[in-house]
Motif scaffolding. Structure first.
Motif, mmCIF file in Angstrom:
data_model
loop_
_atom_site.group_PDB
_atom_site.id
_atom_site.type_symbol
_atom_site.label_atom_id
_atom_site.label_comp_id
_atom_site.label_asym_id
_atom_site.label_seq_id
_atom_site.Cartn_x
_atom_site.Cartn_y
_atom_site.Cartn_z
ATOM 1 N N ALA A 249 0.828 -1.206 0.000
ATOM 2 C CA ALA A 249 0.000 0.000 0.000
ATOM 3 C C ALA A 249 0.864 1.259 0.000
ATOM 4 O O ALA A 249 0.587 2.219 -0.729
ATOM 5 N N ALA A 250 1.930 1.260 0.802
ATOM 6 C CA ALA A 250 2.818 2.425 0.858
ATOM 7 C C ALA A 250 3.431 2.698 -0.509
ATOM 8 O O ALA A 250 3.585 3.863 -0.912
ATOM 9 N N GLY A 251 3.764 1.630 -1.221
ATOM 10 C CA GLY A 251 4.312 1.802 -2.567
ATOM 11 C C GLY A 251 3.315 2.459 -3.503
ATOM 12 O O GLY A 251 3.682 3.327 -4.313
ATOM 13 N N ILE A 252 2.047 2.062 -3.392
ATOM 14 C CA ILE A 252 1.003 2.662 -4.237
ATOM 15 C C ILE A 252 0.793 4.121 -3.855
ATOM 16 O O ILE A 252 0.688 5.003 -4.714
ATOM 17 N N PHE A 253 0.743 4.393 -2.547
ATOM 18 C CA PHE A 253 0.573 5.775 -2.092
ATOM 19 C C PHE A 253 1.689 6.665 -2.639
ATOM 20 O O PHE A 253 1.438 7.793 -3.093
ATOM 21 N N GLU A 254 2.914 6.155 -2.600
ATOM 22 C CA GLU A 254 4.036 6.983 -3.046
ATOM 23 C C GLU A 254 3.969 7.240 -4.551
ATOM 24 O O GLU A 254 4.289 8.332 -5.016
ATOM 25 N N GLN A 265 -0.281 11.951 -0.857
ATOM 26 C CA GLN A 265 0.852 12.637 -0.240
ATOM 27 C C GLN A 265 0.687 12.664 1.274
ATOM 28 O O GLN A 265 1.659 12.472 2.020
ATOM 29 N N LEU A 266 -0.553 12.880 1.717
ATOM 30 C CA LEU A 266 -0.845 12.836 3.151
ATOM 31 C C LEU A 266 -0.601 11.431 3.705
ATOM 32 O O LEU A 266 0.036 11.259 4.752
ATOM 33 N N ARG A 267 -1.070 10.417 2.993
ATOM 34 C CA ARG A 267 -0.929 9.030 3.449
ATOM 35 C C ARG A 267 0.529 8.593 3.542
ATOM 36 O O ARG A 267 0.947 7.992 4.520
ATOM 37 N N ILE A 268 1.301 8.895 2.495
ATOM 38 C CA ILE A 268 2.694 8.448 2.512
ATOM 39 C C ILE A 268 3.486 9.240 3.554
ATOM 40 O O ILE A 268 4.421 8.727 4.173
ATOM 41 N N GLY A 269 3.080 10.484 3.785
ATOM 42 C CA GLY A 269 3.685 11.245 4.877
ATOM 43 C C GLY A 269 3.459 10.550 6.208
ATOM 44 O O GLY A 269 4.366 10.455 7.043
ATOM 45 N N SER A 290 4.140 18.479 3.519
ATOM 46 C CA SER A 290 4.218 19.827 2.961
ATOM 47 C C SER A 290 3.643 19.866 1.545
ATOM 48 O O SER A 290 2.946 20.818 1.172
ATOM 49 N N LYS A 291 3.930 18.839 0.751
ATOM 50 C CA LYS A 291 3.383 18.782 -0.611
ATOM 51 C C LYS A 291 1.863 18.707 -0.566
ATOM 52 O O LYS A 291 1.158 19.356 -1.346
ATOM 53 N N SER A 292 1.343 17.895 0.355
ATOM 54 C CA SER A 292 -0.108 17.784 0.508
ATOM 55 C C SER A 292 -0.707 19.118 0.944
ATOM 56 O O SER A 292 -1.732 19.569 0.418
ATOM 57 N N ALA A 293 -0.049 19.770 1.905
ATOM 58 C CA ALA A 293 -0.533 21.066 2.407
ATOM 59 C C ALA A 293 -0.529 22.116 1.320
ATOM 60 O O ALA A 293 -1.473 22.912 1.198
#
Length: 383
Positions: A249-254, A265-269, A290-293
């Motif tokens: 899942a982390a790989g997909i989020f990234e 971006q929020l999830r992988i953070g 920060s990217k998500s924000a």
């Protein structure tokens, strides 16, 4: 239809084609040109009034450098408004106000979007009174939405979803998203899917979320496609209907995060923050938050505030923490609201002010956040 217009010279064919709800989102200018040319009475509208309206838009600084409108209008909206544009060459919108007052849904929608654009850039004609301006926006959007204008319904839903000029009301937002979604508006379909995904204003249902995301994706919406992949990754991450696999899942989020998807971006953070599927890495966590924000995600903004508060992945900076908490709070995020309330109560980075604290605590408490409710009890302002 073209043959009908030629044979019968029906002057109402223009109205039938351009103002029927079924055509509003489907026709582009090229198609409308072809249809209008078969009706002599409609042909002058294309040759004079639309360019005149575009000239007015240019005087109002509503055009991008490429000459396209910065505010999205359907071709039929442009025609409906341009019919009443009688040669205004200066930045005067009185004629548009008159049309809105007379029930022209497209005019009401355009006026609301002009005001929203000014608010987003903090530009107003006089001293700013943001509450009044937001109320004007919601009133105009409501007028257009009541006339079944799908884009107005969508933007009004966003107001209720994000607490912009109205009290936050996810149930009302979901209903407005639905009204626009069933008319085929992709952004509303994504918005309704998001409500089902988070159980906001509707009963949570991932199947329903994917159904609406898919409707948007089928129309070419990249946002709809990303939400489908993201939601499937969430299911893998949490083991909903499948085997839990945090690393996968982390790989997909990234991957999605690299595509600019703010929720991913929020999830992988969070994955890097807590070490879920990846090794703990405070710097990467802060970078993704920060990217998500920066893309306007209120949860990402709150987490950036948390990072600045604690010096996690970045230098500790109380002023920046407050700034990001406030941005999150102003978007209706209950965590941001509670945390700016706490800082106002204690005087951490902002002037100590119990009334300001109570204001933010109450907004958060009204969304069911226990800490905010307890904080209000502590200062004797709950319920």
């Amino acid at each position: 239809m073209a043959r009908l217009a030629i044979d019968s010279h029906d002057p109402d064919i223009f109205t039938i084609i351009c103002f029927n709800d079924s055509f509003q989102l489907a026709l582009d200018h090229a198609a409308i040109k072809t249809l209008l040319r078969v009706c002599k009475r409609a042909r002058p509208l294309l040759s004079s009034k639309l360019p005149r309206f575009h000239n007015w838009c240019q005087s109002m600084e509503l055009l991008n450098p490429d000459g396209q409108l910065r505010i999205g209008l359907t071709p039929s909206d442009e025609i409906a408004i341009s019919l009443h544009c009688e040669g205004q060459q200066t930045a005067d919108r009185i004629w548009l106000d008159i049309q809105a007052d007379q029930g022209n849904a497209a005019a009401s929608y355009l006026l609301a979007r002009i005001l929203q654009s000014k608010v987003s850039r903090r530009q107003t004609d006089d001293s700013p009174d943001w509450d009044t301006i937001h109320q004007q926006i919601t009133t105009l959007l409501q007028t257009a939405a009541d006339n079944n204008h799908p884009m107005a319904q969508f933007h009004l839903a966003e107001c209720y979803y994000q607490c912009l000029g109205v009290d936050q009301d996810h149930a009302r937002a979901a209903e407005l998203y639905r009204q626009a979604a069933i008319q085929g508006y992709p952004r509303a379909q994504v918005g309704l899917g998001r409500c089902f995904e988070g159980g906001e204003g509707v009963d949570q249902g991932f199947d329903s979320a994917i159904e609406w995301y898919s409707k948007a994706a089928d129309q070419g919406s990249e946002d709809g496609r990303l939400h489908i992949v993201y939601l499937m990754a969430v299911c893998v991450f949490q083991g909903f209907g499948t085997t839990e696999d945090e690393k996968k899942a982390a790989g997909i989020f990234e991957q999605l995060a690299n595509d600019g998807h703010s929720d991913s971006q929020l999830r992988i953070g969070g994955c890097y923050y807590w070490g879920r599927g990846v090794l703990v890495d405070s710097q990467k966590s802060f970078e993704w938050y920060s990217k998500s924000a920066d893309r306007g995600n209120s949860y990402g903004q709150w987490w950036v505030g948390v990072c600045y508060s604690n010096g996690y992945g970045t230098a500790k900076d109380v002023a920046k923490a407050v700034e990001w908490y406030r941005r999150s709070a102003e978007q209706g995020n209950r965590y941001g609201q509670c945390w700016i309330g706490f800082r106002s109560e204690m005087g951490y980075g902002v002037p100590e002010n119990v009334d300001t604290a109570a204001f933010w605590y109450r907004k958060s408490a009204n969304q069911g956040y226990d800490w905010a409710m307890d904080s209000l009890k502590d200062i004797d302002q709950w319920p």
